[in-house]
Motif scaffolding. Structure first.
Motif, PDB file in Angstrom:
ATOM      1  N   UNK A 156      12.291  -0.465  12.382  1.00  0.00           N
ATOM      2  CA  UNK A 156      12.397   0.584  13.239  1.00  0.00           C
ATOM      3  C   UNK A 156      12.243   0.608  14.773  1.00  0.00           C
ATOM      4  N   UNK A 157      12.356   1.351  15.618  1.00  0.00           N
ATOM      5  CA  UNK A 157      11.575   2.306  16.649  1.00  0.00           C
ATOM      6  C   UNK A 157      10.441   2.042  16.721  1.00  0.00           C
ATOM      7  N   UNK A 158       9.335   1.725  15.916  1.00  0.00           N
ATOM      8  CA  UNK A 158       7.795   1.764  15.823  1.00  0.00           C
ATOM      9  C   UNK A 158       7.155   1.872  15.322  1.00  0.00           C
ATOM     10  N   UNK A 159       5.787   0.966  15.369  1.00  0.00           N
ATOM     11  CA  UNK A 159       4.704   0.768  14.669  1.00  0.00           C
ATOM     12  C   UNK A 159       3.589   1.345  14.308  1.00  0.00           C
ATOM     13  N   UNK A 160       3.361   2.152  13.923  1.00  0.00           N
ATOM     14  CA  UNK A 160       2.183   3.335  13.815  1.00  0.00           C
ATOM     15  C   UNK A 160       0.932   2.508  12.687  1.00  0.00           C
ATOM     16  N   UNK A 161       0.473   1.651  13.577  1.00  0.00           N
ATOM     17  CA  UNK A 161      -1.352   0.909  12.168  1.00  0.00           C
ATOM     18  C   UNK A 161      -2.681   2.246  12.218  1.00  0.00           C
ATOM     19  N   UNK A 162      -2.856   1.725  11.515  1.00  0.00           N
ATOM     20  CA  UNK A 162      -4.229   3.121  11.083  1.00  0.00           C
ATOM     21  C   UNK A 162      -5.402   1.924  10.693  1.00  0.00           C
ATOM     22  N   UNK A 163      -5.883   0.968  11.880  1.00  0.00           N
ATOM     23  CA  UNK A 163      -6.803   0.262  11.763  1.00  0.00           C
ATOM     24  C   UNK A 163      -7.044  -0.876  11.050  1.00  0.00           C
ATOM     25  N   UNK A 164      -5.798  -1.682  10.738  1.00  0.00           N
ATOM     26  CA  UNK A 164      -4.738  -2.806  11.184  1.00  0.00           C
ATOM     27  C   UNK A 164      -5.987  -4.210  10.935  1.00  0.00           C
ATOM     28  N   UNK A 165      -7.004  -3.642  11.657  1.00  0.00           N
ATOM     29  CA  UNK A 165      -7.855  -5.584  12.439  1.00  0.00           C
ATOM     30  C   UNK A 165      -9.064  -5.248  10.703  1.00  0.00           C
TER      31      UNK A 165
END
Ligand code: ADP
Length: 228
Positions: A156-165
């Motif tokens: 992908x051209x981008x990684x979108x992360x919602x509260x990954x940690x």
């Protein structure tokens, strides 16, 4: 590239979760979206993923205005994004290898491409030796690495992360952020919605802060709070 142009989002309940947001995340950027619980972070993420549509304004992704994108084009838009969630969302009855390969099956990659690509991304996230184990046999940090490998496998051209940690202890959270930073250095745009103040302060990346639906800050090398 992601550009919010006068974007507002009011849910059917009448709650205005985002009010007139204007910001641009360039290709190769690393940006945190921060704010208190209920401030609108997840709504920004859902707008980027086109899980929700803006009530006003337009959202431009990789040069295309997604506002009037036909539903059948949405899967193609999503292919440009790798998505990572707080709760990992791995398939429990599939091995690490199969979880990652599954994302390639969905886009109808050839078996040859899958055999080449999956070991490469597992190596990138440091899990080459775990390809045959099941998610429940892994630590939380390792599960999140698998989720990252799955997010990356279709380039992908981008990684979108919602509260990954959000489900990880501080040391493991830092490992995941370090990995995201390495991925960013290889050219992938990274957007992370998070509460993790310590991590945001330490990373010294771009910080976009949302408060009650309003973008109140956009610092190039910010901390979680503006006074840092
Ligand atoms: P955050 O991710 O920062 O916690 P959200 O984007 O989830 O914030 O929520 C922003 C506001 O929108 C909150 O007031 C929340 O209750 C409301 N909200 C979120 N999702 C929905 C929905 N599907 N329907 C109605 N209201 C929603």
């Amino acid at each position: 590239m992601i550009e919010f142009k006068n974007v507002s989002k009011t849910y059917a309940t009448g709650t205005e979760a985002v009010h007139n947001a204007n910001f641009k995340i360039e290709k190769g950027d690393f940006a945190f979206l921060v704010g208190a619980s209920g401030s609108g972070k997840s709504t920004l993420i859902k707008l980027i993923l086109k899980e929700e549509d803006p009530t006003d304004g337009s959202l431009i992704i990789n040069g295309r205005d997604t506002t009037f994108l036909k539903p059948k084009r949405v899967p193609y838009l999503r292919r440009s994004m790798g998505v990572v969630f707080q709760d990992f969302r791995l398939l429990p009855d599939k091995t690490v290898y199969e979880n990652v390969a599954f994302a390639m099956n969905i886009v109808k990659a050839t078996p040859k491409h899958i055999r080449r690509q999956v070991p490469m991304v597992l190596s990138l996230v440091g899990l080459s030796n775990k390809s045959k184990v099941y998610p429940h046999e892994l630590s939380g940090g390792e599960q999140q690495r698998v989720a990252l490998a799955r997010a990356l496998v279709n380039n992908p051209s981008m990684i979108i992360a919602d509260e990954p940690t959000g489900n990880l202890d501080p040391d493991t959270a830092w490992e995941i952020m370090t990995l995201l930073n390495e991925i960013n250095l290889r050219g992938t745009t990274i957007v992370i919605a998070t509460h993790a103040k310590d991590v945001v302060d330490k990373m010294k990346k771009r910080v976009i802060e949302i408060e009650n639906g309003n973008i109140v800050r956009d610092d190039r090398k910010g901390g979680y709070s503006s006074e840092i």
